[in-house]
Design a protein around this motif. Structure first.
Motif, PDB file in Angstrom:
ATOM      1  N   LYS A  31      -7.134  14.383  -6.575  1.00  0.00           N
ATOM      2  CA  LYS A  31      -6.473  14.087  -7.850  1.00  0.00           C
ATOM      3  C   LYS A  31      -6.398  12.590  -8.104  1.00  0.00           C
ATOM      4  N   PHE A  32      -6.028  11.817  -7.077  1.00  0.00           N
ATOM      5  CA  PHE A  32      -5.846  10.383  -7.244  1.00  0.00           C
ATOM      6  C   PHE A  32      -7.096   9.577  -6.866  1.00  0.00           C
ATOM      7  N   ASN A  33      -8.157  10.298  -6.448  1.00  0.00           N
ATOM      8  CA  ASN A  33      -9.413   9.657  -6.066  1.00  0.00           C
ATOM      9  C   ASN A  33      -9.201   8.580  -4.996  1.00  0.00           C
ATOM     10  N   VAL A  34      -8.521   8.983  -3.917  1.00  0.00           N
ATOM     11  CA  VAL A  34      -8.260   8.087  -2.790  1.00  0.00           C
ATOM     12  C   VAL A  34      -8.777   8.735  -1.513  1.00  0.00           C
ATOM     13  N   PRO A  35      -9.026   7.946  -0.472  1.00  0.00           N
ATOM     14  CA  PRO A  35      -9.537   8.516   0.779  1.00  0.00           C
ATOM     15  C   PRO A  35      -8.501   9.385   1.499  1.00  0.00           C
ATOM     16  N   ALA A  36      -9.016  10.429   2.151  1.00  0.00           N
ATOM     17  CA  ALA A  36      -8.198  11.310   2.984  1.00  0.00           C
ATOM     18  C   ALA A  36      -8.671  11.179   4.424  1.00  0.00           C
ATOM     19  N   MET A  49       0.844  -1.179   0.000  1.00  0.00           N
ATOM     20  CA  MET A  49       0.000   0.000   0.000  1.00  0.00           C
ATOM     21  C   MET A  49       0.887   1.239   0.000  1.00  0.00           C
ATOM     22  N   LYS A  50       0.542   2.223  -0.807  1.00  0.00           N
ATOM     23  CA  LYS A  50       1.264   3.493  -0.844  1.00  0.00           C
ATOM     24  C   LYS A  50       0.512   4.502   0.012  1.00  0.00           C
ATOM     25  N   ILE A  51       1.186   4.999   1.050  1.00  0.00           N
ATOM     26  CA  ILE A  51       0.572   5.865   2.052  1.00  0.00           C
ATOM     27  C   ILE A  51       1.296   7.202   2.073  1.00  0.00           C
ATOM     28  N   PHE A  52       0.541   8.289   1.993  1.00  0.00           N
ATOM     29  CA  PHE A  52       1.106   9.629   2.160  1.00  0.00           C
ATOM     30  C   PHE A  52       0.738  10.132   3.552  1.00  0.00           C
ATOM     31  N   GLU A  53       1.724  10.587   4.305  1.00  0.00           N
ATOM     32  CA  GLU A  53       1.527  11.267   5.586  1.00  0.00           C
ATOM     33  C   GLU A  53       1.819  12.744   5.334  1.00  0.00           C
ATOM     34  N   CYS A  54       0.827  13.612   5.484  1.00  0.00           N
ATOM     35  CA  CYS A  54       0.976  15.035   5.184  1.00  0.00           C
ATOM     36  C   CYS A  54       1.018  15.839   6.480  1.00  0.00           C
ATOM     37  N   THR A  55       2.093  16.586   6.678  1.00  0.00           N
ATOM     38  CA  THR A  55       2.257  17.341   7.912  1.00  0.00           C
ATOM     39  C   THR A  55       3.068  18.609   7.679  1.00  0.00           C
ATOM     40  N   ASP A  56       2.664  19.697   8.325  1.00  0.00           N
ATOM     41  CA  ASP A  56       3.441  20.930   8.283  1.00  0.00           C
ATOM     42  C   ASP A  56       4.592  20.886   9.274  1.00  0.00           C
ATOM     43  N   SER A  57       4.542  19.955  10.200  1.00  0.00           N
ATOM     44  CA  SER A  57       5.525  19.866  11.266  1.00  0.00           C
ATOM     45  C   SER A  57       6.219  18.509  11.173  1.00  0.00           C
ATOM     46  N   PHE A  58       7.526  18.555  10.896  1.00  0.00           N
ATOM     47  CA  PHE A  58       8.271  17.308  10.777  1.00  0.00           C
ATOM     48  C   PHE A  58       9.722  17.570  11.131  1.00  0.00           C
ATOM     49  N   LEU A  59      10.511  16.511  11.240  1.00  0.00           N
ATOM     50  CA  LEU A  59      11.904  16.643  11.606  1.00  0.00           C
ATOM     51  C   LEU A  59      12.589  17.716  10.756  1.00  0.00           C
ATOM     52  N   PRO A  60      13.418  18.548  11.308  1.00  0.00           N
ATOM     53  CA  PRO A  60      14.007  18.460  12.637  1.00  0.00           C
ATOM     54  C   PRO A  60      13.157  19.079  13.749  1.00  0.00           C
ATOM     55  N   ASP A  65     -12.481  12.406   4.318  1.00  0.00           N
ATOM     56  CA  ASP A  65     -13.364  11.237   4.256  1.00  0.00           C
ATOM     57  C   ASP A  65     -13.586  10.612   5.624  1.00  0.00           C
ATOM     58  N   GLU A  66     -12.589  10.726   6.495  1.00  0.00           N
ATOM     59  CA  GLU A  66     -12.703  10.205   7.853  1.00  0.00           C
ATOM     60  C   GLU A  66     -11.863  11.106   8.744  1.00  0.00           C
ATOM     61  N   VAL A  67     -12.319  11.316   9.971  1.00  0.00           N
ATOM     62  CA  VAL A  67     -11.601  12.193  10.897  1.00  0.00           C
ATOM     63  C   VAL A  67     -11.288  11.439  12.180  1.00  0.00           C
ATOM     64  N   LYS A  89       4.576  11.122  -9.982  1.00  0.00           N
ATOM     65  CA  LYS A  89       4.986   9.779 -10.384  1.00  0.00           C
ATOM     66  C   LYS A  89       4.518   8.701  -9.406  1.00  0.00           C
ATOM     67  N   ILE A  90       3.857   9.099  -8.349  1.00  0.00           N
ATOM     68  CA  ILE A  90       3.434   8.141  -7.321  1.00  0.00           C
ATOM     69  C   ILE A  90       1.915   8.182  -7.218  1.00  0.00           C
ATOM     70  N   SER A  91       1.292   7.040  -7.248  1.00  0.00           N
ATOM     71  CA  SER A  91      -0.165   6.963  -7.080  1.00  0.00           C
ATOM     72  C   SER A  91      -0.470   6.413  -5.694  1.00  0.00           C
ATOM     73  N   PRO A  92      -0.801   7.283  -4.741  1.00  0.00           N
ATOM     74  CA  PRO A  92      -1.061   6.798  -3.386  1.00  0.00           C
ATOM     75  C   PRO A  92      -2.373   6.019  -3.309  1.00  0.00           C
ATOM     76  N   ASP A  93      -2.465   5.173  -2.296  1.00  0.00           N
ATOM     77  CA  ASP A  93      -3.702   4.439  -2.012  1.00  0.00           C
ATOM     78  C   ASP A  93      -4.525   5.139  -0.942  1.00  0.00           C
ATOM     79  N   ILE A  94      -3.857   5.915  -0.105  1.00  0.00           N
ATOM     80  CA  ILE A  94      -4.530   6.617   0.991  1.00  0.00           C
ATOM     81  C   ILE A  94      -3.668   7.798   1.421  1.00  0.00           C
ATOM     82  N   ILE A  95      -4.334   8.845   1.896  1.00  0.00           N
ATOM     83  CA  ILE A  95      -3.654  10.054   2.376  1.00  0.00           C
ATOM     84  C   ILE A  95      -4.038  10.243   3.844  1.00  0.00           C
ATOM     85  N   HIS A  96      -3.034  10.423   4.695  1.00  0.00           N
ATOM     86  CA  HIS A  96      -3.266  10.709   6.118  1.00  0.00           C
ATOM     87  C   HIS A  96      -2.751  12.111   6.393  1.00  0.00           C
TER      88      HIS A  96
END
Length: 197
Positions: free
Chosen positions: A110-115, A1-12, A152-154, A86-93
């Motif tokens: 765009k990819f018609n996947v759940p968020a 499964m291809k999963i995107f984790e989207c965050t404004d806050s990340f390392l460092p 789609d889900e919270v 170039k990447i087709s995710p299955d789900i976006i978190h």
């Protein structure tokens, strides 16, 4: 499964949301057959190898009030756009209603996947502290509610956080999900140290 984790806050950056996003990415990437990508503003974090996931970072600028936090509009970074295309995710978190979250919603459409959107913070307090205005803080939390209404889900990390999101006029279902940080076992030495301080 291809999963995107989207965050404004990340390392460092070492804050609660960044730690949660890191732990989701790290743990999910270590499971068989998962490919995990973290969508986040570009930050100068030195050596960026050895993660079991890939960073899809986009050009950013430093926020004026906070030296640590970066923000940016992903679609303005052509290198990022080429890579993510170039990447087709299955789900976006999504871990933020900020610009990385907006990008997460765009990619889900765009990819018609759940968020899935995880609500982490008491944004009213954050907006009030940043602006000093109750009126602007109220407008800000209306935006937050509208953002999460588009997911789609919270998920929230606690019943308290669910109540906070509902108080912002979010009107959908909420699932309580423990927040993905790694729990460490308590040993006698650490317990004694904690009690002594």
């Amino acid at each position: 499964m291809k999963i995107f984790e989207c965050t404004d806050s990340f390392l460092p950056i070492i804050d609660g949301v960044g730690r949660v996003a890191y732990n989701y990415a790290d743990k999910l990437a270590r499971l068989d057959d998962n490919q995990v990508y973290v969508v986040t503003p570009l930050a100068d974090s030195g050596y960026r190898g050895s993660y079991p996931f890939e960073l899809l970072d986009f050009q950013s600028v430093q926020m004026t009030k906070s030296q640590s936090y970066q923000t940016g509009i992903a679609q303005l970074d052509l290198h990022y756009v080429e890579r993510v295309g170039k990447i087709s995710p299955d789900i976006i978190h999504i871990h933020t209603p900020g610009l990385a979250g907006v990008e997460g919603l765009r990619l889900a459409e765009k990819f018609n996947v759940p968020a899935i959107g995880t609500f982490h913070s008491k944004y009213y307090d954050d907006f009030l502290r940043a602006t000093g205005s109750k009126a602007l803080a109220t407008v800000g939390v209306r935006y937050v509610a509208e953002f999460y209404n588009r997911c789609d889900e919270v998920w929230t990390v606690s019943e308290d956080a669910a109540y906070t999101l509902q108080s912002y006029h979010y009107n959908g279902d909420i699932f309580i999900m423990p927040n993905g940080t790694e729990l460490k076992e308590i040993n006698e030495e650490n317990e004694a140290l904690a009690r002594s301080t």
